[in-house]
Design a protein around this motif. Structure first.
Motif, mmCIF file in Angstrom:
data_model
loop_
_atom_site.group_PDB
_atom_site.id
_atom_site.type_symbol
_atom_site.label_atom_id
_atom_site.label_comp_id
_atom_site.label_asym_id
_atom_site.label_seq_id
_atom_site.Cartn_x
_atom_site.Cartn_y
_atom_site.Cartn_z
ATOM 1 N N GLU A 6 -9.390 -7.252 2.601
ATOM 2 C CA GLU A 6 -9.605 -6.424 3.784
ATOM 3 C C GLU A 6 -8.621 -5.251 3.799
ATOM 4 N N LEU A 7 -7.386 -5.518 3.445
ATOM 5 C CA LEU A 7 -6.374 -4.462 3.411
ATOM 6 C C LEU A 7 -6.712 -3.415 2.366
ATOM 7 N N HIS A 8 -7.049 -3.853 1.158
ATOM 8 C CA HIS A 8 -7.288 -2.915 0.067
ATOM 9 C C HIS A 8 -8.651 -2.262 0.141
ATOM 10 N N ARG A 9 -9.500 -2.735 1.027
ATOM 11 C CA ARG A 9 -10.748 -2.041 1.306
ATOM 12 C C ARG A 9 -10.447 -0.703 1.986
ATOM 13 N N MET A 10 -9.461 -0.703 2.854
ATOM 14 C CA MET A 10 -9.095 0.498 3.592
ATOM 15 C C MET A 10 -7.997 1.298 2.888
ATOM 16 N N PHE A 11 -7.004 0.614 2.378
ATOM 17 C CA PHE A 11 -5.868 1.268 1.726
ATOM 18 C C PHE A 11 -5.756 0.746 0.303
ATOM 19 N N PRO A 12 -5.798 1.609 -0.700
ATOM 20 C CA PRO A 12 -5.651 1.126 -2.078
ATOM 21 C C PRO A 12 -4.237 0.635 -2.340
ATOM 22 N N THR A 68 0.802 -1.224 0.000
ATOM 23 C CA THR A 68 0.000 0.000 0.000
ATOM 24 C C THR A 68 0.831 1.267 0.000
ATOM 25 N N GLY A 69 2.135 1.126 0.254
ATOM 26 C CA GLY A 69 2.989 2.302 0.312
ATOM 27 C C GLY A 69 2.861 3.039 1.628
ATOM 28 N N LYS A 70 2.323 2.385 2.644
ATOM 29 C CA LYS A 70 2.163 2.984 3.967
ATOM 30 C C LYS A 70 3.258 2.466 4.883
ATOM 31 N N ASN A 71 3.339 3.040 6.055
ATOM 32 C CA ASN A 71 4.282 2.612 7.066
ATOM 33 C C ASN A 71 3.694 1.420 7.825
ATOM 34 N N ILE A 72 4.559 0.561 8.367
ATOM 35 C CA ILE A 72 4.084 -0.597 9.132
ATOM 36 C C ILE A 72 3.268 -0.134 10.329
#
Length: 144
Positions: free
Chosen positions: A44-50, A12-16
């Motif tokens: 579930e992950l990509h529902r919140m973070f693309p 997602t390119g986000k921080n852990i």
């Protein structure tokens, strides 16, 4: 497909920390495995973070790449035709807007001329003065 927290952050390119914070706050559901690592379902992950834009650009590995290339070429051709048609429509709309703008300008000029003419006609109409002997006639009444 399931991600660990690190894989989810990379996807997602986000921080852990952002991923684990979302899990702990309940925004994302995840389970811990036997080793204590988070297991996050991909949907579930990509529902919140693309997905990360870099991951979207990676080509999918397929055994027969030729049909994919032919399909993408036909899609590109179709999209180019659609783009050309849309550009023509936009150009036509701009021409129509320019024509309407000139019509509005002409109508405003006409309105201003008519207004000026009406004001000048109203200014020429002076009220009749009662002190002017030519305009007032002394009427004789029958009892005098």
């Amino acid at each position: 497909m399931q991600y660990t927290a690190g894989q989810a952050a990379q996807a997602t390119g986000k921080n852990i920390a952002t991923i684990t914070r979302a899990i702990k706050s309940g925004k994302i559901s995840a389970q811990k495995d036997a080793s204590g690592a988070w297991r996050i379902d991909a949907s579930e992950l990509h529902r919140m973070f693309p997905m990360n834009a870099q991951d979207l650009r990676k080509p999918q590995m397929q055994s027969d790449a030729t049909p994919l290339q032919e399909q993408s070429k036909s899609q590109i051709a179709a999209l180019e035709q659609e783009l050309a048609a849309l550009r023509e429509r936009v150009a036509a709309q701009f021409e129509l807007l320019e024509e309407r703008a000139s019509q509005i300008s002409d109508l405003r000029e006409d309105r201003d001329r008519w207004r000026q003419q009406a004001v000048s006609l109203l200014a020429d109409q002076r009220p009749l003065s009662t002190s002017d002997p030519k305009t007032t006639s002394k009427r004789k009444r029958w009892w005098f």
